[in-house]
Enzyme design. Structure first.
Site, PDB file in Angstrom:
ATOM      1  N   GLU A  28      -7.162  -6.465  64.055  1.00  0.00           N
ATOM      2  CA  GLU A  28      -8.400  -6.947  63.292  1.00  0.00           C
ATOM      3  C   GLU A  28      -9.884  -6.464  64.151  1.00  0.00           C
ATOM      4  O   GLU A  28      -9.634  -6.647  64.918  1.00  0.00           O
ATOM      5  CB  GLU A  28      -8.561  -8.500  62.957  1.00  0.00           C
ATOM      6  N   GLN A  46     -24.804  -2.181  56.894  1.00  0.00           N
ATOM      7  CA  GLN A  46     -24.338  -0.785  57.016  1.00  0.00           C
ATOM      8  C   GLN A  46     -23.457  -0.365  58.053  1.00  0.00           C
ATOM      9  O   GLN A  46     -23.589  -1.187  59.175  1.00  0.00           O
ATOM     10  CB  GLN A  46     -25.623   0.018  57.311  1.00  0.00           C
ATOM     11  N   ASP A  47     -22.514   0.375  57.929  1.00  0.00           N
ATOM     12  CA  ASP A  47     -21.758   1.051  58.792  1.00  0.00           C
ATOM     13  C   ASP A  47     -22.169   2.346  59.364  1.00  0.00           C
ATOM     14  O   ASP A  47     -22.073   3.152  58.306  1.00  0.00           O
ATOM     15  CB  ASP A  47     -20.138   0.913  58.664  1.00  0.00           C
ATOM     16  N   ASN A  48     -22.104   2.932  60.622  1.00  0.00           N
ATOM     17  CA  ASN A  48     -22.351   4.162  60.695  1.00  0.00           C
ATOM     18  C   ASN A  48     -21.552   4.674  61.724  1.00  0.00           C
ATOM     19  O   ASN A  48     -20.688   4.187  62.586  1.00  0.00           O
ATOM     20  CB  ASN A  48     -23.789   4.477  61.940  1.00  0.00           C
ATOM     21  N   ARG A  58     -26.831   9.409  74.080  1.00  0.00           N
ATOM     22  CA  ARG A  58     -27.711   8.965  73.114  1.00  0.00           C
ATOM     23  C   ARG A  58     -28.430   7.818  73.305  1.00  0.00           C
ATOM     24  O   ARG A  58     -27.775   6.769  73.483  1.00  0.00           O
ATOM     25  CB  ARG A  58     -26.819   8.901  71.683  1.00  0.00           C
ATOM     26  N   HIS A  61     -32.075   3.809  72.403  1.00  0.00           N
ATOM     27  CA  HIS A  61     -33.025   3.496  71.203  1.00  0.00           C
ATOM     28  C   HIS A  61     -33.002   2.153  70.994  1.00  0.00           C
ATOM     29  O   HIS A  61     -32.198   1.496  71.172  1.00  0.00           O
ATOM     30  CB  HIS A  61     -32.113   4.314  70.116  1.00  0.00           C
ATOM     31  N   LYS A  71     -26.631  -4.954  66.414  1.00  0.00           N
ATOM     32  CA  LYS A  71     -25.448  -3.878  66.327  1.00  0.00           C
ATOM     33  C   LYS A  71     -24.033  -4.559  66.827  1.00  0.00           C
ATOM     34  O   LYS A  71     -24.116  -5.067  67.775  1.00  0.00           O
ATOM     35  CB  LYS A  71     -25.784  -2.683  67.186  1.00  0.00           C
ATOM     36  N   HIS A 118     -30.456   0.281  73.145  1.00  0.00           N
ATOM     37  CA  HIS A 118     -29.080   0.646  73.495  1.00  0.00           C
ATOM     38  C   HIS A 118     -28.849   2.147  73.286  1.00  0.00           C
ATOM     39  O   HIS A 118     -29.779   3.081  72.835  1.00  0.00           O
ATOM     40  CB  HIS A 118     -28.479   0.417  71.910  1.00  0.00           C
ATOM     41  N   TYR A 131     -20.514   1.976  64.459  1.00  0.00           N
ATOM     42  CA  TYR A 131     -21.335   0.704  64.626  1.00  0.00           C
ATOM     43  C   TYR A 131     -21.959  -0.009  63.232  1.00  0.00           C
ATOM     44  O   TYR A 131     -22.182   0.741  62.286  1.00  0.00           O
ATOM     45  CB  TYR A 131     -22.437   0.923  65.672  1.00  0.00           C
ATOM     46  N   GLU A 142     -38.740   3.590  65.179  1.00  0.00           N
ATOM     47  CA  GLU A 142     -37.807   4.036  66.067  1.00  0.00           C
ATOM     48  C   GLU A 142     -38.489   4.314  67.535  1.00  0.00           C
ATOM     49  O   GLU A 142     -39.618   4.893  67.357  1.00  0.00           O
ATOM     50  CB  GLU A 142     -36.733   5.110  65.898  1.00  0.00           C
ATOM     51  N   LYS A 168     -35.952  14.126  71.504  1.00  0.00           N
ATOM     52  CA  LYS A 168     -36.538  13.028  71.527  1.00  0.00           C
ATOM     53  C   LYS A 168     -36.051  11.898  72.754  1.00  0.00           C
ATOM     54  O   LYS A 168     -36.808  11.258  73.096  1.00  0.00           O
ATOM     55  CB  LYS A 168     -35.875  12.156  70.106  1.00  0.00           C
ATOM     56  N   ASP A 169     -34.726  11.932  73.232  1.00  0.00           N
ATOM     57  CA  ASP A 169     -34.259  11.181  74.280  1.00  0.00           C
ATOM     58  C   ASP A 169     -34.865  11.701  75.653  1.00  0.00           C
ATOM     59  O   ASP A 169     -35.223  10.928  76.425  1.00  0.00           O
ATOM     60  CB  ASP A 169     -32.894  11.052  74.296  1.00  0.00           C
TER      61      ASP A 169
END
Length: 182
Positions: A28, A46-48, A58, A61, A71, A118, A131, A142, A168-169
């Site tokens: 599970e 939402q799932d990403n 990454r 953020h 998350k 994160h 996530y 953001e 961006k990062d």
């Protein structure tokens, strides 16, 4: 499921029970009743999923204001070093971070509350990262915290020259420049 409280306030690692035999396994990955009991009622909307190759970093953020997100993160293929930083001024763990390895082998999940930056670093050849989030993505909200910031003292297991970051990062703000949470 085993819910393990972490040293950062309100952060949990979740270890599911794996039921396996010679055919494979069953587990599970989310149970609302147990999640509510240990963590509280979070309305995931939402799932990403993302796929990345070795050395991709990454993050770090977060979304500010009304668009902040909680998350629940996990890896379904490969391995990552997941990193979170507490950005809540009222927290006794403000400015502190933890790193947790998430992999297809350990099946661990990490709950990241609102008010945290994160990110993750891919340790395997490729990784598929999943996530759940409790709020929509808003590009104007953001923010990115620079992983090189001396205040957070992040030590990565991969040489910096082997990291693969987005523009961006690379341009993330330093800790004393970011907008934090109350």
């Amino acid at each position: 499921m085993n819910f393990i409280r972490q040293e950062l306030n309100d952060v949990w690692v979740i270890e599911p029970k794996i039921f396996g035999d010679n055919r494979g396994y069953f587990t599970e990955t989310y149970r609302k009743d147990l999640f509510d009991k240990f963590i509280g009622n979070i309305n995931f909307i939402q799932d990403n999923e993302s796929k990345s190759s070795y050395g991709v970093f990454r993050g770090l953020h977060y979304q500010k204001g009304e668009f902040s997100q909680a998350k629940l993160v996990r890896v379904t293929s490969g391995s990552v070093l997941d990193i979170i930083v507490d950005l809540r001024k009222s927290s006794s763990t403000f400015g502190k971070h933890i790193c947790v390895e998430l992999s297809e082998d350990n099946h661990r999940q990490l709950f990241v509350p609102r008010g945290f930056a994160h990110g993750f670093l891919v340790l395997s050849q490729t990784a598929i990262f999943n996530y759940k989030v409790d709020n929509i993505y808003c590009p104007s909200a953001e923010c990115s915290l620079n992983f090189k910031d001396k205040f957070i003292k992040l030590h990565l297991p991969i040489d910096e020259k082997d990291l693969n970051l987005s523009e961006k990062d690379l341009m993330g703000k330093m800790f004393d420049e970011i907008e934090t949470f109350e």
